[in-house]
Design a protein around this motif. Structure first.
Motif, mmCIF file in Angstrom:
data_model
loop_
_atom_site.group_PDB
_atom_site.id
_atom_site.type_symbol
_atom_site.label_atom_id
_atom_site.label_comp_id
_atom_site.label_asym_id
_atom_site.label_seq_id
_atom_site.Cartn_x
_atom_site.Cartn_y
_atom_site.Cartn_z
ATOM 1 N N VAL A 131 -49.822 -110.248 14.479
ATOM 2 C CA VAL A 131 -49.527 -108.897 14.976
ATOM 3 C C VAL A 131 -48.162 -108.880 15.661
ATOM 4 N N ASP A 132 -47.860 -109.951 16.410
ATOM 5 C CA ASP A 132 -46.566 -110.038 17.088
ATOM 6 C C ASP A 132 -45.396 -109.866 16.121
ATOM 7 N N TYR A 133 -45.548 -110.409 14.929
ATOM 8 C CA TYR A 133 -44.454 -110.318 13.958
ATOM 9 C C TYR A 133 -44.413 -108.937 13.322
ATOM 10 N N TYR A 134 -45.553 -108.458 12.826
ATOM 11 C CA TYR A 134 -45.440 -107.180 12.100
ATOM 12 C C TYR A 134 -45.240 -106.007 13.037
ATOM 13 N N HIS A 135 -45.607 -106.196 14.301
ATOM 14 C CA HIS A 135 -45.251 -105.217 15.330
ATOM 15 C C HIS A 135 -43.733 -104.995 15.324
ATOM 16 N N CYS A 444 -48.103 -105.201 6.118
ATOM 17 C CA CYS A 444 -47.697 -104.568 7.374
ATOM 18 C C CYS A 444 -47.836 -103.054 7.251
ATOM 19 N N PRO A 445 -48.679 -102.418 8.095
ATOM 20 C CA PRO A 445 -48.858 -100.961 7.987
ATOM 21 C C PRO A 445 -47.533 -100.228 8.241
ATOM 22 N N ILE A 446 -47.304 -99.208 7.431
ATOM 23 C CA ILE A 446 -46.103 -98.392 7.623
ATOM 24 C C ILE A 446 -46.396 -97.427 8.761
ATOM 25 N N LEU A 464 -46.826 -98.577 19.223
ATOM 26 C CA LEU A 464 -46.901 -99.734 18.338
ATOM 27 C C LEU A 464 -47.589 -100.892 19.055
ATOM 28 N N PRO A 465 -48.154 -101.852 18.380
ATOM 29 C CA PRO A 465 -48.230 -101.934 16.918
ATOM 30 C C PRO A 465 -49.340 -101.074 16.332
ATOM 31 N N VAL A 466 -49.125 -100.621 15.098
ATOM 32 C CA VAL A 466 -50.228 -100.078 14.313
ATOM 33 C C VAL A 466 -50.914 -101.287 13.705
#
Length: 873
Positions: A131-135, A444-446, A464-466
């Motif tokens: 999550v840390d990354y795609y956030h 990764c959610p848009i 964020l994050p989604v």
RNA sequence: GCCCCCUUGGCGGAACUGGUAGACGCAAGGGACUUAAAAUCCCUCGGCCUUUGGCCGUGCCGGUUCGAGUCCGGCAGGGGGCACCA
């Protein structure tokens, strides 16, 4: 002195622990030494590592260890490209959550990688599904959106009507869905795009500066971007045949010079004119549907049979109002390219010629070779595509195609129809904008919200994050995000009314387009720490497979530019040096055939040789298996070798040494047990040479050594110089050959030195120390063991690279081969850099020369200093 | 279909920028050591011939050059990429 065999099973874990405890490979951003960033393309966590993966990590590791020894502050991180389809496939097949499956794989693979003794800073590790990354990736997306680098448009996808899902090209087999077997349709969906085309010209021009990239990759990217200069021409529709509301057809061409060779127009099935006519013509509508059912890939289109359908519409030739040409819908014209319409000139283009011949359209040659005869020059089966002279082209006759291009362009620009010029010069690029929408869960959610009143609303950064929901099921067809009971329902951040989340996730290429920047500050709250990113980037040496030559590298180049525009870093090119490595391949073993075929792992096979023929037998059943071609190691064909199989036997150093021996790093290497055995023999040989002598030799005044001792020092210093240069050029196989040579030269001398003078002992100690240091980047564990045995108290992993002594590397005489009429007849020894006159004199005095000349005077003597002499008799 | 790459002994390959083709390794054969085996060490190892020497030889055909594995043109075979696999 009797010595025990080197035991990698004991030594390797011991030294790995010692490195970890000393934190030797943890990199400090504030270290003042010059920085060097070496990176291998991070792996997809598919399940288990095989040695095919480890070859490029070993290459990077050699570079990292060598640079560290040279005094650089080296960054050598590792992570996981962890989103993607295989996790969803596993979820459907094994009913396991994609996240669970992925993290379990990562744990396994990390442990496997660690067995290889790679000098990686594991404190910087991350997975793109963290999550840390795609956030942070969502933050980047919002920044790009604000800078107008992202937009939505309609685009086609492969749609499986049974599974109710979008298919990847690889999931479309013969026009049908891989799982359902149903014929695939092409559907238009509204999707998100990155504006990579904003940078087309810059991405193209900057390739010239990437001089540490393989030329072939630059060529591939140049072709991919595909800049062309042409003319956009508006053709008037013949009023008698034009459907209601249509007056003209706009066509892009790079060959306006061939306009008098035109014999038809071809438009895409999705061209508005085609749709317009199809509305009243069911046969055409059926043909357009057929075109849409073909795959979306270029390869599928180009290899399919060229087909067309006459729309009945006619266009008027711009230079002859009495000349009309038919308009066809053709399956090889793409709506995404140019204007989705072309004019066909059969004599100058093979595809157009095939099409014309098929549909009985005229073929008029308009370009012929310079020495051709216009009266008889004909085109029947083969188009003429080269330069030449214009014919059958009225006012263009006699011109070169280039001049004709200019003439047509300037005449048509001057004609105005409906307040616009009839034609316009245009630079076009083949490069299309990057579609990043994927109708899948594991990505990764848009971060946007769709509101009926406010439209598309970005998720506020504070929200964020989604996060991807964890409670999902893959039982039903379609995207789990779409049918999740609650996830997609949100309130509009602008008006507070009920709204819906975007359920598309991002292409996994997005994840890998900036991970190299994240490694420079993996814990930063913002996507990057700009100072760290600017200090470390560009990556000095990037290593990965040629299969990424276009997309991954181009997307990363775009991302770096986009991140510069949004203030996350300040550079354009992410990778200074690029190296594309070959694969490790292994033969395959198969029993049965067709759907009953079964693949067998190398460990399940016994190889026999009889009568010069190799046979593979399945150990358990005794059945003979068919030996297949050398193939890239893959799970499905079971031709993989895991690192454990090696480390439990020969050890990681043997595997590392073997994988870099023989084959040049950019070529494939075949894994063979015999080769691995040979590599291991060498490991033991080094240990024998070093440990056998270590007790009897000692450092001292090596400079006092003469004779054998001096020869040994010369060999060591020459090898040191050459191997250092080879490492810098990533010439690992050459470096390894030189290590072999060095050992061959010094091994007998070292033995004698043990009972020789102090100077000889010092020379032996020096030569062995050099040997250990030059093997250390490739065989780090063995090197540590040897280093300790030689009496050093620090680790070789932290020892500086030794400097060679130039005086020991220089030779003062050189052996020159002598050729007579290009054939080698003998050689002479001359002082280094001897002048030509002196060499000529020596050559003419040599017995073999006078013998071959037979008393005649040579016509000419060519002396290439320090290289060769050639006498022309 | 289009674009790109590769082709050197039995095998992997070396040969810097046009300058001794086959370094180095693997496999094979012979020998030494050993009661024996493993391990190790030494020798041979592109082909042909009239063998202290010579001729041919880097996928095939042709060209440029004093000299071509390397440069140019053509051909053949093998491999890779082609936008939703990563």
């Amino acid at each position: 002195m009797a010595t025990e065999r080197y035991n990698p099973r004991e030594a390797e874990p011991k030294w790995q622990k010692a490195w970890a405890e000393a934190k030797l490979f943890e990199t400090d951003n504030d270290d003042p030494r010059p920085k060097y960033y070496v990176l291998e393309m991070f792996p997809y966590p598919s399940g288990r590592i095989h040695i095919g993966h480890t070859r490029n990590y070993t290459m990077g590791d050699v570079v990292a260890r060598h640079r560290r020894a040279l005094g650089y502050n080296v960054l050598h991180p590792m992570g996981w490209d962890a989103f993607g389809m295989p996790a969803e496939n596993a979820a459907m097949q094994n009913k396991v959550h994609p996240g669970k499956w992925t993290y379990a794989n990562i744990d396994t693979m990390r442990e496997q990688l660690k067995l290889m003794g790679l000098s990686i800073d594991w404190t910087r590790e991350f997975a793109t599904c963290d999550v840390d990354y795609y956030h942070r990736q969502q933050m980047l997306f919002l920044d790009f959106l604000e800078k107008d680098l992202v937009y939505r448009k309609q685009s086609k996808v492969n749609w499986d009507p049974v599974d109710m899902t979008v298919l990847a090209n690889e999931q479309v087999i013969d026009g049908c869905g891989w799982r359902s077997g149903a014929p695939v349709e092409q559907r238009e969906l509204t999707q998100w795009f990155f504006k990579i085309t904003d940078f087309s010209q810059d991405l193209l021009d900057s390739l010239d500066q990437l001089d540490e990239w393989p030329e072939k990759v630059r060529v591939m990217q140049r072709n991919w971007i595909g800049r062309s200069e042409g003319l956009q021409i508006r053709w008037e529709l013949d009023k008698a045949t034009a459907p209601a509301g249509e007056t003209e057809l706009e066509v892009y061409t790079t060959r306006p010079d061939t306009i008098f060779g035109a014999s038809f127009m071809a438009i895409a099935a999705d061209h508005p004119l085609a749709k317009n006519v199809a509305a009243t013509n069911p046969d055409l509508a059926a043909f357009c549907d057929e075109c849409r059912r073909a795959g979306t890939s270029v390869a599928a289109l180009e290899t399919a049979e060229k087909k067309g359908f006459d729309t009945g519409v006619r266009v008027v030739h711009p230079f002859d109002p009495s000349w009309t040409l038919p308009v066809y819908v053709a399956n090889f014209v793409l709506m995404d390219y140019g204007t989705g319409a072309i004019f066909g000139c059969p004599s100058g283009d093979q595809r157009d010629l095939d099409f014309a011949n098929k549909y009985g359209l005229p073929v008029v040659p308009v370009v012929m070779p310079k020495d051709g005869d216009a009266a008889t020059f004909q085109i029947t089966e083969e188009a003429y595509v080269d330069d030449g002279v214009m014919i059958n082209s009225r006012f263009l006759d006699g011109m070169t195609p280039d001049a004709a291009f200019e003439e047509v362009a300037s005449r048509m620009e001057a004609v105005t129809i409906g307040n616009q010029p009839q034609a316009e010069r245009k630079v076009r690029f083949r490069l299309r904008d990057w579609g990043i929408s994927r109708q899948r869960y594991w990505g990764c959610p848009i971060p946007v919200i769709h509101c009926d009143d406010c439209g598309v609303v970005p998720v506020p950064k504070a929200d964020l994050p989604v996060k991807l929901p964890d409670d999902i099921d893959f039982e039903k067809p379609g995207n789990p995000l779409d049918r999740h009971p609650t996830w997609r329902h949100v309130t509009c951040p602008q008006c507070g009314k009920d709204a819906r989340r975007e359920t598309d996730t991002m292409d996994t290429f997005v994840d890998s387009s900036w991970y190299f920047a994240r490694f420079t500050a993996p814990k930063a709250d913002e996507p990057t720490d700009p100072k760290a990113a600017n200090d470390w980037l560009p990556v000095d040496q990037y290593i990965g497979g040629i299969e990424h030559a276009i997309l991954h590298l181009l997307y990363s180049r775009f991302f770096t530019r986009a991140m510069r525009e949004t203030g996350h870093l300040d550079l354009a090119e992410p990778f200074k040096g690029l190296f594309t490595q070959g694969m490790v391949v292994h033969e395959t073993y198969r029993t049965g055939s067709g759907s009953g075929a079964q693949w067998h792992a190398p460990s399940e096979i016994r190889l026999e040789e009889s009568g010069g023929k190799r046979r593979a037998v399945v150990i358990e059943t005794g059945e003979e298996a068919e030996i297949g071609h050398l193939e890239k190691m893959s799970k499905s064909k079971k031709n993989t070798i895991g690192p454990e199989e090696i480390t439990q036997g020969y050890g990681a150093d043997t595997a590392r040494w073997f994988m870099l021996s023989d084959s040049p790093p950019d070529r494939d290497v075949e894994w063979s047990d015999r080769g691995a055995e040979g590599a291991h023999r060498f490991v033991q040989r080094i240990w024998r040479v070093v440990s056998g002598a270590a007790g009897a030799i000692a450092p001292g005044d090596a400079a006092a050594a003469g004779g054998d001792g001096l020869a040994m020092r010369k060999a060591a210093h020459k090898a040191l110089k050459a191997i250092g240069e080879d490492f810098e050029k990533l010439g690992f196989n050459r470096a390894i050959a030189r290590v072999h040579e060095l050992v061959n030269e010094i091994a007998p001398v070292v033995e004698k030195a043990a009972s020789g003078s102090n100077a000889d002992k010092a020379a032996a100690h020096e030569a062995l120390s050099i040997l250990v240091q030059v093997i250390a980047p490739v065989m780090p564990h063995l090197a540590e063991e040897c280093w300790q045995t030689l009496g050093y108290e620090t680790m070789v992993a932290e020892a500086p690279w030794p400097a060679f002594d130039p005086a020991l590397v220089e030779e003062n005489s050189v052996t020159l081969p002598v050729q007579i009429n290009g054939k080698r007849r003998g050689e002479i020894v001359v002082p280094k850099d001897a002048d030509k006159a002196a060499v000529e004199e020596l050559v003419l005095g040599a017995d073999f020369v006078t013998h071959h000349l037979g008393g005649a005077a040579p016509k000419k003597i060519i002396v290439v200093p320090n290289r060769i002499v050639n006498i022309v008799a």
